[in-house]
Design a protein around this motif. Structure first.
Motif, PDB file in Angstrom:
ATOM      1  N   PRO A  48       3.663   8.650 -11.694  1.00 49.14           N
ATOM      2  CA  PRO A  48       3.078   7.422 -12.229  1.00 49.14           C
ATOM      3  C   PRO A  48       3.647   6.945 -13.564  1.00 49.14           C
ATOM      4  N   THR A  49       3.721   5.641 -13.680  1.00 47.67           N
ATOM      5  CA  THR A  49       4.085   4.976 -14.934  1.00 47.67           C
ATOM      6  C   THR A  49       3.022   3.913 -15.184  1.00 47.67           C
ATOM      7  N   LEU A  50       3.114   3.229 -16.309  1.00 45.74           N
ATOM      8  CA  LEU A  50       2.130   2.203 -16.645  1.00 45.74           C
ATOM      9  C   LEU A  50       2.204   0.990 -15.719  1.00 45.74           C
ATOM     10  N   THR A  51       3.280   0.894 -14.946  1.00 41.89           N
ATOM     11  CA  THR A  51       3.450  -0.259 -14.051  1.00 41.89           C
ATOM     12  C   THR A  51       3.236   0.094 -12.573  1.00 41.89           C
ATOM     13  N   SER A  52       2.710   1.258 -12.306  1.00 39.21           N
ATOM     14  CA  SER A  52       2.563   1.726 -10.919  1.00 39.21           C
ATOM     15  C   SER A  52       1.727   0.801 -10.035  1.00 39.21           C
ATOM     16  N   PHE A  53       0.746   0.130 -10.628  1.00 39.45           N
ATOM     17  CA  PHE A  53      -0.133  -0.723  -9.838  1.00 39.45           C
ATOM     18  C   PHE A  53       0.153  -2.208 -10.008  1.00 39.45           C
ATOM     19  N   ASP A  54       1.214  -2.538 -10.717  1.00 34.32           N
ATOM     20  CA  ASP A  54       1.496  -3.947 -11.029  1.00 34.32           C
ATOM     21  C   ASP A  54       1.638  -4.819  -9.779  1.00 34.32           C
ATOM     22  N   GLU A  55       2.334  -4.315  -8.782  1.00 32.48           N
ATOM     23  CA  GLU A  55       2.568  -5.098  -7.564  1.00 32.48           C
ATOM     24  C   GLU A  55       1.251  -5.402  -6.856  1.00 32.48           C
ATOM     25  N   ALA A  56       0.424  -4.380  -6.699  1.00 31.76           N
ATOM     26  CA  ALA A  56      -0.865  -4.566  -6.025  1.00 31.76           C
ATOM     27  C   ALA A  56      -1.795  -5.432  -6.871  1.00 31.76           C
ATOM     28  N   GLN A  57      -1.769  -5.238  -8.173  1.00 34.51           N
ATOM     29  CA  GLN A  57      -2.635  -6.024  -9.054  1.00 34.51           C
ATOM     30  C   GLN A  57      -2.284  -7.511  -9.001  1.00 34.51           C
ATOM     31  N   LYS A  58      -1.000  -7.806  -8.936  1.00 37.20           N
ATOM     32  CA  LYS A  58      -0.562  -9.199  -8.869  1.00 37.20           C
ATOM     33  C   LYS A  58      -1.063  -9.869  -7.586  1.00 37.20           C
ATOM     34  N   ILE A  59      -1.021  -9.135  -6.479  1.00 30.86           N
ATOM     35  CA  ILE A  59      -1.496  -9.671  -5.204  1.00 30.86           C
ATOM     36  C   ILE A  59      -2.987  -9.991  -5.273  1.00 30.86           C
ATOM     37  N   ILE A  60      -3.759  -9.080  -5.845  1.00 27.67           N
ATOM     38  CA  ILE A  60      -5.204  -9.268  -5.940  1.00 27.67           C
ATOM     39  C   ILE A  60      -5.549 -10.402  -6.906  1.00 27.67           C
ATOM     40  N   TYR A  61      -4.808 -10.513  -7.983  1.00 29.63           N
ATOM     41  CA  TYR A  61      -5.032 -11.613  -8.934  1.00 29.63           C
ATOM     42  C   TYR A  61      -4.791 -12.956  -8.233  1.00 29.63           C
ATOM     43  N   THR A  62      -3.695 -13.036  -7.495  1.00 25.40           N
ATOM     44  CA  THR A  62      -3.368 -14.267  -6.777  1.00 25.40           C
ATOM     45  C   THR A  62      -4.431 -14.583  -5.729  1.00 25.40           C
ATOM     46  N   LEU A  63      -4.940 -13.546  -5.068  1.00 22.82           N
ATOM     47  CA  LEU A  63      -5.992 -13.725  -4.071  1.00 22.82           C
ATOM     48  C   LEU A  63      -7.244 -14.311  -4.715  1.00 22.82           C
ATOM     49  N   MET A  64      -7.636 -13.772  -5.859  1.00 21.27           N
ATOM     50  CA  MET A  64      -8.803 -14.296  -6.569  1.00 21.27           C
ATOM     51  C   MET A  64      -8.549 -15.725  -7.051  1.00 21.27           C
ATOM     52  N   GLU A  65      -7.358 -15.959  -7.555  1.00 22.59           N
ATOM     53  CA  GLU A  65      -7.001 -17.267  -8.111  1.00 22.59           C
ATOM     54  C   GLU A  65      -7.017 -18.356  -7.047  1.00 22.59           C
ATOM     55  N   ARG A  95       0.834  -1.204   0.000  1.00 21.75           N
ATOM     56  CA  ARG A  95       0.000   0.000   0.000  1.00 21.75           C
ATOM     57  C   ARG A  95       0.870   1.256   0.000  1.00 21.75           C
ATOM     58  N   GLU A  96       1.904   1.254   0.839  1.00 23.82           N
ATOM     59  CA  GLU A  96       2.801   2.402   0.918  1.00 23.82           C
ATOM     60  C   GLU A  96       3.629   2.539  -0.354  1.00 23.82           C
ATOM     61  N   SER A  97       4.076   1.425  -0.892  1.00 18.59           N
ATOM     62  CA  SER A  97       4.871   1.433  -2.114  1.00 18.59           C
ATOM     63  C   SER A  97       4.074   1.987  -3.294  1.00 18.59           C
ATOM     64  N   THR A  98       2.811   1.595  -3.370  1.00 25.26           N
ATOM     65  CA  THR A  98       1.945   2.076  -4.447  1.00 25.26           C
ATOM     66  C   THR A  98       1.690   3.577  -4.319  1.00 25.26           C
ATOM     67  N   ALA A  99       1.528   4.029  -3.078  1.00 24.17           N
ATOM     68  CA  ALA A  99       1.297   5.455  -2.836  1.00 24.17           C
ATOM     69  C   ALA A  99       2.480   6.287  -3.340  1.00 24.17           C
ATOM     70  N   LYS A 100       3.685   5.783  -3.167  1.00 21.07           N
ATOM     71  CA  LYS A 100       4.880   6.491  -3.635  1.00 21.07           C
ATOM     72  C   LYS A 100       4.982   6.468  -5.155  1.00 21.07           C
ATOM     73  N   LYS A 101       4.626   5.350  -5.746  1.00 20.91           N
ATOM     74  CA  LYS A 101       4.743   5.187  -7.198  1.00 20.91           C
ATOM     75  C   LYS A 101       3.823   6.118  -7.968  1.00 20.91           C
ATOM     76  N   ILE A 102       2.629   6.370  -7.455  1.00 21.58           N
ATOM     77  CA  ILE A 102       1.686   7.197  -8.207  1.00 21.58           C
ATOM     78  C   ILE A 102       2.027   8.688  -8.155  1.00 21.58           C
ATOM     79  N   LYS A 103       3.015   9.056  -7.336  1.00 20.55           N
ATOM     80  CA  LYS A 103       3.446  10.452  -7.319  1.00 20.55           C
ATOM     81  C   LYS A 103       4.141  10.810  -8.624  1.00 20.55           C
TER      82      LYS A 103
END
Length: 209
Positions: free
Chosen positions: A166-183, A156-164
């Protein structure tokens, strides 16, 4: 005269009621499961008859599901492929819709909503990145977000820093976690759910007509 006893139906036996082992139990302190449940409205299709639900979700469901090259007609073969992987399920709009409805019944629709928002974000023009990143962060990642996703404090903290910046990969880390959670969590239950099994059975039955 002795008053007649009034029987109260057990909550766990009432039709249309679902209770899920939602991973939101693991959210950060200050955000109880009850608070999160209270913020979410009961899904419209929650108590609908399964057949009525299928008609509302799949526009062409009743038109016949025999072999066809038309992409507008959902086939039993396509629905069977959803059981191969979460990736196969999310590869189509219909798969996303049906899985999303299942997640709403478990009060965890924010997972697929966030995942889809991230997929859309990756297609964003550079000039719009900052605005869209802020919207996604405030909607799903911020600690006070109404649809807060279940990720660890570090991410959460890492994503907050990245969006300051932003690049196209700013949410990749969080998205991967949520994908794995759903999977690992929601997807296996989806494959055993009435929503999926009744849809598959209905399509298979129609394909034999």
């Amino acid at each position: 005269m002795r008053a007649a006893a009034i029987s109260t139906p057990r909550v766990d036996k009432m039709p249309g009621m679902f209770f899920s082992a939602n991973p939101k139990n693991l959210k950060e302190p200050g955000h109880s499961l009850l608070d999160n449940k209270m913020q979410k409205k009961r899904p419209k299709n929650f108590g609908m008859d399964v057949k009525a639900y299928l008609r509302s979700m799949i526009p062409h469901l009743e038109s016949g599901m025999k072999s066809s090259k038309s992409k507008d007609i959902l086939s039993a073969e396509e629905v069977m492929q959803w059981s191969q992987s979460l990736e196969k399920l999310l590869a189509t709009q219909t798969g996303q819709d049906v899985f999303g409805n299942f997640l709403r019944s478990e009060f965890s629709e924010e997972n697929i909503e966030f995942w889809l928002a991230c997929e859309d974000y990756k297609k964003t023009d550079s000039g719009l990145l900052h605005c869209k990143a802020e919207k996604i962060y405030k909607a799903f990642v911020h600690s006070d977000a109404m649809k807060q996703i279940n990720i660890d404090f570090h991410t959460r903290e890492s994503t907050a820093k990245k969006i300051k910046s932003p690049t196209l990969t700013s949410f990749d880390e969080a998205q991967k976690i949520i994908y794995t959670l759903m999977e690992k969590d929601s997807y296996p239950r989806f494959l055993k759910s009435d929503i999926y099994l009744n849809l598959l059975n209905h399509l298979q039955a129609n394909s034999l007509k």
